[in-house]
Design a protein around this motif. Structure first.
Motif, PDB file in Angstrom:
ATOM      1  N   ARG A   1       1.572   4.272  -3.236  1.00 57.23           N
ATOM      2  CA  ARG A   1       1.268   5.918  -2.967  1.00 57.23           C
ATOM      3  C   ARG A   1       2.386   6.451  -3.066  1.00 57.23           C
ATOM      4  NH1 ARG A   1      -2.773   2.803  -0.154  1.00 57.23           N
ATOM      5  NH2 ARG A   1      -4.469   3.913   0.267  1.00 57.23           N
ATOM      6  N   LYS A   2       3.608   6.141  -3.733  1.00 53.39           N
ATOM      7  CA  LYS A   2       4.632   6.822  -4.058  1.00 53.39           C
ATOM      8  C   LYS A   2       5.326   6.776  -5.609  1.00 53.39           C
ATOM      9  CE  LYS A   2       8.072   4.233  -1.493  1.00 53.39           C
ATOM     10  NZ  LYS A   2       9.228   4.004  -2.671  1.00 53.39           N
TER      11      LYS A   2
ATOM     12  N   LEU B   1       9.137   8.106  -6.534  1.00 59.18           N
ATOM     13  CA  LEU B   1       9.271   9.752  -6.282  1.00 59.18           C
ATOM     14  C   LEU B   1      10.257   9.581  -5.240  1.00 59.18           C
ATOM     15  CD1 LEU B   1       5.884  11.241  -6.496  1.00 59.18           C
ATOM     16  CD2 LEU B   1       7.757  11.468  -8.021  1.00 59.18           C
TER      17      LEU B   1
ATOM     18  N   GLU C   1       0.741  -1.265   0.070  1.00 63.93           N
ATOM     19  CA  GLU C   1       0.015  -0.111  -0.150  1.00 63.93           C
ATOM     20  C   GLU C   1       0.851   1.118  -0.120  1.00 63.93           C
ATOM     21  OE1 GLU C   1      -3.724   0.360  -0.148  1.00 63.93           O
ATOM     22  OE2 GLU C   1      -3.278  -1.589  -0.577  1.00 63.93           O
ATOM     23  N   LYS C   2       1.779   1.452   0.875  1.00 60.81           N
ATOM     24  CA  LYS C   2       2.875   2.557   0.823  1.00 60.81           C
ATOM     25  C   LYS C   2       3.445   2.698  -0.662  1.00 60.81           C
ATOM     26  CE  LYS C   2       3.819   3.036   5.704  1.00 60.81           C
ATOM     27  NZ  LYS C   2       4.454   1.933   6.772  1.00 60.81           N
TER      28      LYS C   2
ATOM     29  N   GLN D   1       1.998   8.477   2.757  1.00 58.64           N
ATOM     30  CA  GLN D   1       1.853   7.321   2.017  1.00 58.64           C
ATOM     31  C   GLN D   1       0.459   6.869   2.232  1.00 58.64           C
ATOM     32  OE1 GLN D   1       6.143   5.910   2.767  1.00 58.64           O
ATOM     33  NE2 GLN D   1       5.667   5.343   0.625  1.00 58.64           N
ATOM     34  N   ASP D   2      -0.441   7.539   2.567  1.00 65.73           N
ATOM     35  CA  ASP D   2      -1.794   6.977   2.915  1.00 65.73           C
ATOM     36  C   ASP D   2      -2.781   7.718   2.395  1.00 65.73           C
ATOM     37  OD1 ASP D   2      -3.671   5.470   4.301  1.00 65.73           O
ATOM     38  OD2 ASP D   2      -3.297   6.104   6.168  1.00 65.73           O
ATOM     39  N   ASP D   3      -3.913   7.466   2.299  1.00 64.92           N
ATOM     40  CA  ASP D   3      -5.334   8.190   1.874  1.00 64.92           C
ATOM     41  C   ASP D   3      -5.176   9.562   2.722  1.00 64.92           C
ATOM     42  OD1 ASP D   3      -5.792   6.312   0.096  1.00 64.92           O
ATOM     43  OD2 ASP D   3      -7.773   6.390   0.348  1.00 64.92           O
TER      44      ASP D   3
ATOM     45  N   TYR E   1       2.480  13.281  -1.178  1.00 62.48           N
ATOM     46  CA  TYR E   1       3.680  12.537  -0.565  1.00 62.48           C
ATOM     47  C   TYR E   1       4.850  13.603  -1.148  1.00 62.48           C
ATOM     48  CZ  TYR E   1       7.573   9.327  -1.111  1.00 62.48           C
ATOM     49  OH  TYR E   1       8.636   8.740  -1.155  1.00 62.48           O
TER      50      TYR E   1
ATOM     51  N   GLY F   1       5.454  13.763   2.416  1.00 58.52           N
ATOM     52  CA  GLY F   1       5.640  12.285   2.645  1.00 58.52           C
ATOM     53  C   GLY F   1       4.484  11.401   3.004  1.00 58.52           C
TER      54      GLY F   1
ATOM     55  N   ARG G   1      13.110  12.028  -4.821  1.00 58.24           N
ATOM     56  CA  ARG G   1      13.297  12.810  -3.695  1.00 58.24           C
ATOM     57  C   ARG G   1      14.545  12.908  -3.243  1.00 58.24           C
ATOM     58  NH1 ARG G   1       8.869  12.117   0.710  1.00 58.24           N
ATOM     59  NH2 ARG G   1       9.153  14.441   1.165  1.00 58.24           N
TER      60      ARG G   1
END
Lengths: 184, 184, 184, 184, 184, 184
Positions: free
Chosen positions: A176-177, B49, A172-173, F28-30, F22, F26, B53
């Motif tokens: 999200r990046k 990303l 999941e993490k 990494q969640d909704d 993000y 940073g 970064r």
């Protein structure tokens, strides 16, 4: 994702139903529930038609069981990928403890004998996976015969369940990046 | 799913684009393409990303590369599950050959040093995974240092690619013989 | 996608169930299965509520039947588009043989009489289509009355099934070489 | 679904972009827009990588064009099925008018010469299809050469567009009266 | 989306089944059907397992009922978002008429007493929502006790149904004029 | 779902890009990220083509902003339903504080003047919503003019953000305790 241990449970195939976790434990999150008990799946609860066709008994007198439920998708491809990933995690943990496990799809083997049973499927509301590992079995491989200590079984269950939760969190993490892809 | 070996290729990050396989090899199927070459990802091709970064260089003078493309879904959760499964498969094959690999998410480690790089993402038309394993690296772990023989590298690439194809075939077969679930 | 001929089958509506192909023929791929036999759908197997409401008998003493199953999606819109496409394919093949067919949605007509029956739907595991063409029928249009030769019926079945398989292959190839769209 | 005729338009490939209909005509519904004009697709607007690889010119001095947009899904499989269905509809209408058309995938042929061009793809917001039919062409088949009367072209465009709208309406209705399937 | 008033109906839980609208009214579109009658849900028709576990009676002698069906998706997240939006719409209309309503999730309250019941779920073919508002109730809040005039109830039902239809139309229009997002 | 307050931010339209959270924090969640600052959207960042067509300036010297990102789906219908739900939540909170707000779609009005701006869309990786409420505006409605106290604005932002998080949590819980539907 919740990680829950239940006492005094056996697996008879009804646990693979969607919303079982809500029904027995009021769980309203994605979850992995684990317990130790017999395994005795009635034909009417069989999900795998191959087992049904071959009228194969799915029986074990002592198993550790993992019941996973996800509500984020009802796609078969995703639940089967997760099931294979779960099998890999179990395999990695046992290898790390010095046992010579081979994984083939959703099955674990030791000395060419099957150590585990597993099934995965979906309903209109959730994905479910059952994964069971023999602790004692007359015919198939089991943890006792390979020298796994009784006193470490509870810890093993916890370790497997936690590793799966961590694996899913990590995925999941990651998603999200990451940027979407270009197309050539 | 096609399994294709390419000669004389390096990885510069453009290979992660969707339809790259069609463009370089006319492939019109899901595919895993593997080759050996350098790895040198320009910032503009970075998908992760976090790397961007931290301005982290992704460089290796000699790597084996796997480029996977699936057209059956563009869901991030599925491509990341497949990426983890791919990492597990590589790990299992190397363990089976006697190397003491640990997998953490999409990374492989040996003696606490990172052996691999990987990225996965989707476009509107496909899922893609890149997985690279160091053959020679000054700083990170690599196959040479752990004693993997040069003459066996081509075979290793083939074995990994074939195993992934088989894993996916096996999943496809399984989902075509399982009943949907009841709901309690 | 597998293309399979079965001997000595009738259609009673149970063939529209998901996983029927696995159950009768061990098929674990997307498939089109064809056979010749009667058509007699019991009310309990009726999928189309319009037929059910009108208590319409779906009966034919001699039909060629096509049973299609896809596991790549469970979307109703896709299975209905495929059903229409299948109807078009049948129509094109019969027109090419000199018969004056009209298609309306999933129905084929000749001289304003209905030649075919069809239904499509999905379960949680697959998409299914049934398409049946009258060979002999007292009331509706049938292949015999329009002069289609008995000896060519087996060939016709094969040709239709193959054409659908080719159409689907062609689509899969096309979507693997097209870029996603810009947005104005 | 709206059905809109535009005057004085040519096709240069930009019309395949998502939201073009909104931009030129304020359309906020699924739509089929048709017009007559030249076809001259710049390389930068080419969606089909095969055309791009082969550097194939897509040019016609006089074509009738159909631009379809759907917002109900962004699945490639669905838009390609709809594209084939559209090609079938055009084919059926021309056959019905006495022309001896053959359809292969998304292409129409007459006397083994190609009569049409078509492309389909998706963005993150919609599905789009372009379908063009030569009215006059030096090299490929065209409506003029086969004797299609100039005065009937506008009616033909309308008839094709309306038939597609009706086909889609019919599908929508069907899927709202069919039960989901049982699983064996 | 059709908006239909039915006479002389009660709610017993069977109306939540998919395709009920087709069955009772031949509706082949997305729809909101409203009627006034008792509410008496048998345990076997209960969708919410919490009600089932607590054996909670869902009974009202006089309610206005709204039955919504959508065929565009079978995603639980979407139907639950739509259910909350529907509850907001009802709340807004009643507030606008001077009643001091509070919404919590899918429930409406007045003076801390519950005014409404609601359930939402999906089958393989559609999404459904039931929303009921007490007109007369001994224990819970009801429209009569707060002074809502009998003669205005029919108008209220119409207004609520129309507002939901307009809300959905407005959403459909919006999503047809917005560009997809960039990614940083 | 994370709820984050940022200091010293303005809105220029770049915040609507996927993965902005993000990149700046940073996350990494909704997430729902809120801040107070100017609003000045350049044409190149405009998502709504209607604004673009009408060359409408989106400017405010003092606004409270909410930036929502969800990774669980990239469906436009879901993000637009969530956007409407968010607008309802804001409206309910302001009504509860005694302000006479009307919601129409994603807009809030007070005394027929527009109080808010909002946009929603998706990329291949996430859904995003921007919702801005005027604190001071010369032409449109604003919180100051209606008598909302400066000292309560920070609390208002927090309350809105928390309410949305709670609403989403509540939905997630509900969908984990509801059975799928029967079909008539």
């Amino acid at each position: 994702m919740e990680c829950i241990y239940l006492n005094n449970r056996n697996y008879d195939g009804s646990q693979i139903s969607s919303l079982w976790a809500y029904n027995v434990a009021g769980v309203q999150d994605d979850s992995i529930i684990y317990f130790r008990g017999t395994c005795n799946v009635e034909i009417s609860h069989m999900i795998d038609l191959e087992d049904k066709r071959e009228n194969e008994a799915i029986y074990s007198s002592d198993m550790i069981h993992f019941i996973i439920e996800h509500f984020d998708s009802t796609k078969l491809k995703l639940v089967y990928s997760r099931q294979r990933l779960f099998a890999s995690i179990v395999s990695e943990i046992l290898i790390d403890k010095g046992f010579n496990i081979k994984r083939e799809g959703d099955d674990l083997f030791i000395n060419n004998k099957k150590l585990s049973v597993s099934i995965a499927s979906t309903s209109a509301v959730s994905q479910k996976i059952h994964f069971g590992i023999n602790v004692i079995h007359d015919y198939y491989a089991d943890l006792k015969s390979i020298g796994f200590e009784e006193c470490k079984i509870e810890q093993l269950m916890y370790e497997i369940a936690e590793s799966y939760v961590n694996e899913l969190d990590d995925i999941e993490k990651d998603l999200r990046k990451s940027k979407p892809l270009d197309v050539i």
